[in-house]
Design a protein around this motif. Structure first.
Motif, PDB file in Angstrom:
ATOM      1  N   SER A 103      -5.085  -3.827  -5.974  1.00 11.57           N
ATOM      2  CA  SER A 103      -4.929  -3.008  -7.192  1.00 11.57           C
ATOM      3  C   SER A 103      -3.638  -2.204  -7.175  1.00 11.57           C
ATOM      4  CB  SER A 103      -6.137  -2.077  -7.370  1.00 11.57           C
ATOM      5  OG  SER A 103      -7.319  -2.819  -7.523  1.00 11.57           O
ATOM      6  N   VAL A 104      -2.566  -2.854  -6.742  1.00 12.59           N
ATOM      7  CA  VAL A 104      -1.242  -2.223  -6.776  1.00 12.59           C
ATOM      8  C   VAL A 104      -0.374  -2.978  -7.781  1.00 12.59           C
ATOM      9  CG1 VAL A 104      -1.402  -1.383  -4.405  1.00 12.59           C
ATOM     10  CG2 VAL A 104      -0.299  -3.568  -4.835  1.00 12.59           C
ATOM     11  N   ASP A 105       0.722  -2.373  -8.152  1.00  8.80           N
ATOM     12  CA  ASP A 105       1.639  -2.923  -9.146  1.00  8.80           C
ATOM     13  C   ASP A 105       2.238  -4.239  -8.663  1.00  8.80           C
ATOM     14  OD1 ASP A 105       3.526  -3.375 -11.120  1.00  8.80           O
ATOM     15  OD2 ASP A 105       4.788  -1.659 -10.562  1.00  8.80           O
ATOM     16  N   THR A 106       1.988  -5.316  -9.403  1.00  5.55           N
ATOM     17  CA  THR A 106       2.552  -6.614  -9.023  1.00  5.55           C
ATOM     18  C   THR A 106       4.067  -6.645  -9.208  1.00  5.55           C
ATOM     19  OG1 THR A 106       2.100  -7.512 -11.224  1.00  5.55           O
ATOM     20  CG2 THR A 106       0.426  -7.888  -9.518  1.00  5.55           C
ATOM     21  N   GLY A 107       4.596  -5.656  -9.934  1.00  7.40           N
ATOM     22  CA  GLY A 107       6.051  -5.543 -10.090  1.00  7.40           C
ATOM     23  C   GLY A 107       6.756  -5.220  -8.779  1.00  7.40           C
ATOM     24  N   LEU A 108       5.990  -4.812  -7.782  1.00  6.87           N
ATOM     25  CA  LEU A 108       6.570  -4.570  -6.455  1.00  6.87           C
ATOM     26  C   LEU A 108       6.992  -5.875  -5.779  1.00  6.87           C
ATOM     27  CD1 LEU A 108       4.020  -1.907  -5.120  1.00  6.87           C
ATOM     28  CD2 LEU A 108       6.403  -1.500  -5.800  1.00  6.87           C
ATOM     29  N   ILE A 109       6.457  -6.985  -6.268  1.00 10.05           N
ATOM     30  CA  ILE A 109       6.785  -8.303  -5.722  1.00 10.05           C
ATOM     31  C   ILE A 109       7.980  -8.841  -6.508  1.00 10.05           C
ATOM     32  CG2 ILE A 109       5.919 -10.592  -5.144  1.00 10.05           C
ATOM     33  CD1 ILE A 109       4.313  -8.283  -3.885  1.00 10.05           C
ATOM     34  N   ILE A 110       9.121  -8.852  -5.877  1.00  8.76           N
ATOM     35  CA  ILE A 110      10.360  -9.254  -6.545  1.00  8.76           C
ATOM     36  C   ILE A 110      10.620 -10.738  -6.281  1.00  8.76           C
ATOM     37  CG2 ILE A 110      12.845  -8.858  -6.710  1.00  8.76           C
ATOM     38  CD1 ILE A 110      12.192  -5.992  -5.594  1.00  8.76           C
ATOM     39  N   LEU A 137       0.815  -1.217   0.000  1.00  6.94           N
ATOM     40  CA  LEU A 137       0.000   0.000   0.000  1.00  6.94           C
ATOM     41  C   LEU A 137       0.849   1.267   0.000  1.00  6.94           C
ATOM     42  CD1 LEU A 137      -2.893  -1.074   2.394  1.00  6.94           C
ATOM     43  CD2 LEU A 137      -3.028  -0.670  -0.086  1.00  6.94           C
ATOM     44  N   LYS A 138       2.083   1.157   0.507  1.00  8.34           N
ATOM     45  CA  LYS A 138       3.012   2.292   0.491  1.00  8.34           C
ATOM     46  C   LYS A 138       3.805   2.361  -0.811  1.00  8.34           C
ATOM     47  CE  LYS A 138       3.691   2.260   5.498  1.00  8.34           C
ATOM     48  NZ  LYS A 138       4.618   1.903   6.589  1.00  8.34           N
ATOM     49  N   GLY A 139       3.590   1.367  -1.694  1.00  6.35           N
ATOM     50  CA  GLY A 139       4.313   1.332  -2.960  1.00  6.35           C
ATOM     51  C   GLY A 139       5.743   0.845  -2.832  1.00  6.35           C
ATOM     52  N   LYS A 140       6.040   0.135  -1.764  1.00  5.20           N
ATOM     53  CA  LYS A 140       7.395  -0.379  -1.541  1.00  5.20           C
ATOM     54  C   LYS A 140       7.489  -1.823  -2.008  1.00  5.20           C
ATOM     55  CE  LYS A 140       8.373   2.646   2.340  1.00  5.20           C
ATOM     56  NZ  LYS A 140       8.818   2.740   3.722  1.00  5.20           N
ATOM     57  N   SER A 141       8.641  -2.171  -2.563  1.00  2.00           N
ATOM     58  CA  SER A 141       8.835  -3.531  -3.073  1.00  2.00           C
ATOM     59  C   SER A 141       9.223  -4.484  -1.948  1.00  2.00           C
ATOM     60  CB  SER A 141       9.904  -3.541  -4.163  1.00  2.00           C
ATOM     61  OG  SER A 141      11.139  -3.142  -3.627  1.00  2.00           O
ATOM     62  N   MET A 142       8.979  -5.763  -2.212  1.00  2.00           N
ATOM     63  CA  MET A 142       9.361  -6.824  -1.280  1.00  2.00           C
ATOM     64  C   MET A 142       9.820  -8.034  -2.067  1.00  2.00           C
ATOM     65  SD  MET A 142       6.601  -6.774   1.837  1.00  2.00           S
ATOM     66  CE  MET A 142       7.617  -7.861   2.827  1.00  2.00           C
ATOM     67  N   HIS A 143      10.838  -8.696  -1.561  1.00  2.00           N
ATOM     68  CA  HIS A 143      11.295  -9.954  -2.148  1.00  2.00           C
ATOM     69  C   HIS A 143      10.425 -11.084  -1.610  1.00  2.00           C
ATOM     70  CE1 HIS A 143      14.907  -7.484  -2.725  1.00  2.00           C
ATOM     71  NE2 HIS A 143      15.154  -8.290  -3.741  1.00  2.00           N
ATOM     72  N   MET A 144      10.013 -11.978  -2.511  1.00  2.00           N
ATOM     73  CA  MET A 144       9.186 -13.115  -2.119  1.00  2.00           C
ATOM     74  C   MET A 144       9.718 -14.382  -2.767  1.00  2.00           C
ATOM     75  SD  MET A 144       6.675 -12.375  -0.103  1.00  2.00           S
ATOM     76  CE  MET A 144       7.027 -10.853   0.752  1.00  2.00           C
ATOM     77  N   PHE A 145       9.752 -15.451  -1.976  1.00  2.00           N
ATOM     78  CA  PHE A 145      10.277 -16.725  -2.461  1.00  2.00           C
ATOM     79  C   PHE A 145       9.374 -17.338  -3.524  1.00  2.00           C
ATOM     80  CE2 PHE A 145      11.879 -17.152   2.118  1.00  2.00           C
ATOM     81  CZ  PHE A 145      13.091 -16.570   1.811  1.00  2.00           C
ATOM     82  N   VAL A 146      10.010 -17.764  -4.620  1.00  2.00           N
ATOM     83  CA  VAL A 146       9.282 -18.475  -5.670  1.00  2.00           C
ATOM     84  C   VAL A 146       9.326 -19.982  -5.440  1.00  2.00           C
ATOM     85  CG1 VAL A 146       9.611 -16.686  -7.425  1.00  2.00           C
ATOM     86  CG2 VAL A 146      11.322 -18.515  -7.182  1.00  2.00           C
TER      87      VAL A 146
END
Length: 134
Positions: free
Chosen positions: A80-87, A19-28
């Motif tokens: 409804s935020v950018d899924t590109g934030l999920i690295i 919601l703050k528009g900050k990215s996060m790394h997530m395990f695939v």
């Protein structure tokens, strides 16, 4: 992994960061069966109402196996935020980079017996839990 309650856990941190528009790394490559806390409550009540064998292990978890990354993408879509934030990142790369504890890649379990007691399992979908939690 339970989600949908306030606090400092995975759910709250992920939602707040997105919601703050900050990215996060997530395990695939780390898999879970996430369950909305309200659904978990319903399942526990169902077990109690059915007087289940207390000497048996009853797994309470979601029905859907999903990676942390894909779970985060579902949340981003619902917000409804950018899924590109999920690295996307592999677990071993994160452990090496951060020096944190390595977990098993598959943290799922079989919930078949638990859901066999439930009349309408369609209401316990991951997507419905995310929507209720938001």
């Amino acid at each position: 992994m339970l989600f949908g309650f306030s606090g400092q856990g995975f759910w709250s941190k992920l939602r707040d960061q997105l919601l703050k528009g900050k990215s996060m790394h997530m395990f695939v490559d780390e898999y879970r069966v996430p369950l909305y806390v309200g659904h978990a409550t319903d399942l526990l009540i169902t077990l109690l109402e059915n007087n289940v064998d207390c000497n048996k292990i009853w797994h309470i978890g979601g029905k859907e196996r999903i990676s942390r990354h894909d779970f985060a993408v579902m949340i981003a879509n619902e917000l409804s935020v950018d899924t590109g934030l999920i690295i996307p990142i592999e677990q071993h790369a994160w452990v090496e980079r951060r020096g944190c504890t390595k977990r098993p890649k598959d943290l799922t379990f079989d919930t078949t017996d638990t859901y066999a007691l439930v009349h309408n399992t369609n209401r316990y979908t991951l997507l419905s839990g995310i929507q209720l939690a938001l």
